[in-house]
Design an enzyme around this catalytic site. Sequence first.
Site, PDB file in Angstrom:
ATOM      1  N   TYR A 149       0.833  -1.219   0.000  1.00 17.89           N
ATOM      2  CA  TYR A 149       0.000   0.000   0.000  1.00 17.89           C
ATOM      3  C   TYR A 149       0.866   1.266   0.000  1.00 17.89           C
ATOM      4  CZ  TYR A 149      -3.684   3.246   1.548  1.00 17.89           C
ATOM      5  OH  TYR A 149      -4.575   4.298   1.660  1.00 17.89           O
ATOM      6  N   LYS A 153       0.940   4.280  -3.017  1.00 16.41           N
ATOM      7  CA  LYS A 153       0.568   5.691  -2.830  1.00 16.41           C
ATOM      8  C   LYS A 153       1.749   6.613  -3.140  1.00 16.41           C
ATOM      9  CE  LYS A 153      -3.767   5.208  -1.651  1.00 16.41           C
ATOM     10  NZ  LYS A 153      -4.846   5.770  -2.476  1.00 16.41           N
TER      11      LYS A 153
HETATM   12  P1  NDP Z   1     -13.204   2.278   1.421  1.00 12.85           P
HETATM   13  O1  NDP Z   1     -12.582   0.941   1.337  1.00 12.85           O
HETATM   14  O2  NDP Z   1     -14.120   2.597   2.537  1.00 12.85           O
HETATM   15  O3  NDP Z   1     -13.945   2.627   0.048  1.00 12.85           O
HETATM   16  C1  NDP Z   1     -13.267   2.474  -1.160  1.00 12.85           C
HETATM   17  C2  NDP Z   1     -14.240   2.534  -2.302  1.00 12.85           C
HETATM   18  O4  NDP Z   1     -13.493   2.328  -3.516  1.00 12.85           O
HETATM   19  C3  NDP Z   1     -15.275   1.432  -2.239  1.00 12.85           C
HETATM   20  O5  NDP Z   1     -16.509   1.909  -2.712  1.00 12.85           O
HETATM   21  C4  NDP Z   1     -14.687   0.391  -3.175  1.00 12.85           C
HETATM   22  O6  NDP Z   1     -15.629  -0.495  -3.735  1.00 12.85           O
HETATM   23  C5  NDP Z   1     -14.083   1.261  -4.247  1.00 12.85           C
HETATM   24  N1  NDP Z   1     -13.097   0.529  -5.022  1.00 12.85           N
HETATM   25  C6  NDP Z   1     -12.003  -0.115  -4.559  1.00 12.85           C
HETATM   26  N2  NDP Z   1     -11.380  -0.746  -5.554  1.00 12.85           N
HETATM   27  C7  NDP Z   1     -12.081  -0.493  -6.679  1.00 12.85           C
HETATM   28  C8  NDP Z   1     -11.939  -0.889  -8.026  1.00 12.85           C
HETATM   29  N3  NDP Z   1     -10.970  -1.707  -8.429  1.00 12.85           N
HETATM   30  N4  NDP Z   1     -12.845  -0.452  -8.919  1.00 12.85           N
HETATM   31  C9  NDP Z   1     -13.859   0.349  -8.534  1.00 12.85           C
HETATM   32  N5  NDP Z   1     -14.046   0.747  -7.263  1.00 12.85           N
HETATM   33  C10 NDP Z   1     -13.173   0.323  -6.339  1.00 12.85           C
HETATM   34  O7  NDP Z   1     -11.954   3.289   1.410  1.00 12.85           O
HETATM   35  P2  NDP Z   1     -11.812   4.779   1.990  1.00 12.85           P
HETATM   36  O8  NDP Z   1     -13.028   5.552   1.720  1.00 12.85           O
HETATM   37  O9  NDP Z   1     -11.282   4.692   3.346  1.00 12.85           O
HETATM   38  O10 NDP Z   1     -10.608   5.291   1.077  1.00 12.85           O
HETATM   39  C11 NDP Z   1     -10.791   6.204   0.001  1.00 12.85           C
HETATM   40  C12 NDP Z   1      -9.421   6.684  -0.443  1.00 12.85           C
HETATM   41  O11 NDP Z   1      -8.749   7.304   0.658  1.00 12.85           O
HETATM   42  C13 NDP Z   1      -8.492   5.571  -0.919  1.00 12.85           C
HETATM   43  O12 NDP Z   1      -7.707   6.044  -1.980  1.00 12.85           O
HETATM   44  C14 NDP Z   1      -7.601   5.320   0.285  1.00 12.85           C
HETATM   45  O13 NDP Z   1      -6.375   4.760  -0.074  1.00 12.85           O
HETATM   46  C15 NDP Z   1      -7.465   6.730   0.818  1.00 12.85           C
HETATM   47  N6  NDP Z   1      -7.099   6.808   2.216  1.00 12.85           N
HETATM   48  C16 NDP Z   1      -7.862   6.226   3.186  1.00 12.85           C
HETATM   49  C17 NDP Z   1      -7.498   6.323   4.509  1.00 12.85           C
HETATM   50  C18 NDP Z   1      -8.284   5.686   5.598  1.00 12.85           C
HETATM   51  O14 NDP Z   1      -7.760   5.588   6.725  1.00 12.85           O
HETATM   52  N7  NDP Z   1      -9.517   5.279   5.377  1.00 12.85           N
HETATM   53  C19 NDP Z   1      -6.281   7.059   4.914  1.00 12.85           C
HETATM   54  C20 NDP Z   1      -5.555   7.636   3.819  1.00 12.85           C
HETATM   55  C21 NDP Z   1      -5.956   7.512   2.528  1.00 12.85           C
HETATM   56  P3  NDP Z   1     -15.860  -1.967  -3.070  1.00 12.85           P
HETATM   57  O15 NDP Z   1     -16.463  -1.722  -1.734  1.00 12.85           O
HETATM   58  O16 NDP Z   1     -16.742  -2.624  -4.022  1.00 12.85           O
HETATM   59  O17 NDP Z   1     -14.487  -2.594  -2.973  1.00 12.85           O
END
Ligand code: NDP
Length: 244
Positions: A149, A153
């Site tokens: 991961y 990033k």
């Molecule tokens: P979640 O896992 O809660 O949500 C991620 C969303 O992205 C889900 O709807 C998921 O769908 C979708 N998704 C993942 N892979 C794919 C794919 N291959 N194609 C289409 N959709 C996809 O994540 P967060 O909301 O927490 O994270 C959002 C962003 O923030 C990410 O980039 C993460 O790396 C970043 N981030 C998050 C942090 C945290 O602590 N939460 C901290 C720092 C950065 P599905 O459920 O179907 O997999």
Amino acid sequence: MEIRFDGKRAMVTGAGKGIGRDIAKALHKCGADTVALSRTQADLDSLKEECPGIQIVTQDLSDWTRTRDTVSDLGNFDLLVNNAAVQRVGPFLEFGEKDIDFIFDTNFKGVFNVTQTVARGMVERGTGGAIVNISSLAATRGFDRHSLYCPSKAALNSLTQVLAIELGPKKIRVNSVLPTVVMTDMGRLGWSDPAKANPFIARTPTGRFAEVEDVTNAVLFLLSDKAAMINGTMLPVDGGYLAN
Ligand code: NDP
């Protein structure tokens, strides 16, 4: 400071859950014609129920060819938020090629593919645009058991910088937002254990993890004309963790 996106068309990836869902709702509320792309149909259906004006699109971004076709068919955009990402935590010594592909197919190749498709349209129209990549604090530090991961990033931040240089002259700004932990599904995966979370929070000057809205507000600002001179930046949303 009021931010409006009336007359603009926006796409948010990974908009089914967590941070992406909140960003899509906020863009819609600020007047943007908003497309929410994600993988799980049920999440998108519930988003549509909540905000009938949002267009929903189901697509797994790890499929390069289908993603290219789907995004091309959606037409032109002024604003893009590359938010979708996956996480897999585990020991470096045990990860294999499939694990690498799992992370990089979405977190890097997915962003590359969507951005290239959308940016080509922006360049052809000559109207410019703004792109925000949702990166992570994890791009700037090594975290235990995050050997896939963190590098995914870091690669994303590097892409942000290169695209800021290549697309800036074409009136397209590209920036990264680097959130600290947010207690979404992904956040809970790595940070539910208080023994791990508490020292991290103690090192954070504001004394807490981020809320989804903290990230959304930073994204709205960077997408808006208020950030017209901000390009290629890495904006931490971390309560001062990196300053400590
Ligand atoms: P979640 O896992 O809660 O949500 C991620 C969303 O992205 C889900 O709807 C998921 O769908 C979708 N998704 C993942 N892979 C794919 C794919 N291959 N194609 C289409 N959709 C996809 O994540 P967060 O909301 O927490 O994270 C959002 C962003 O923030 C990410 O980039 C993460 O790396 C970043 N981030 C998050 C942090 C945290 O602590 N939460 C901290 C720092 C950065 P599905 O459920 O179907 O997999």
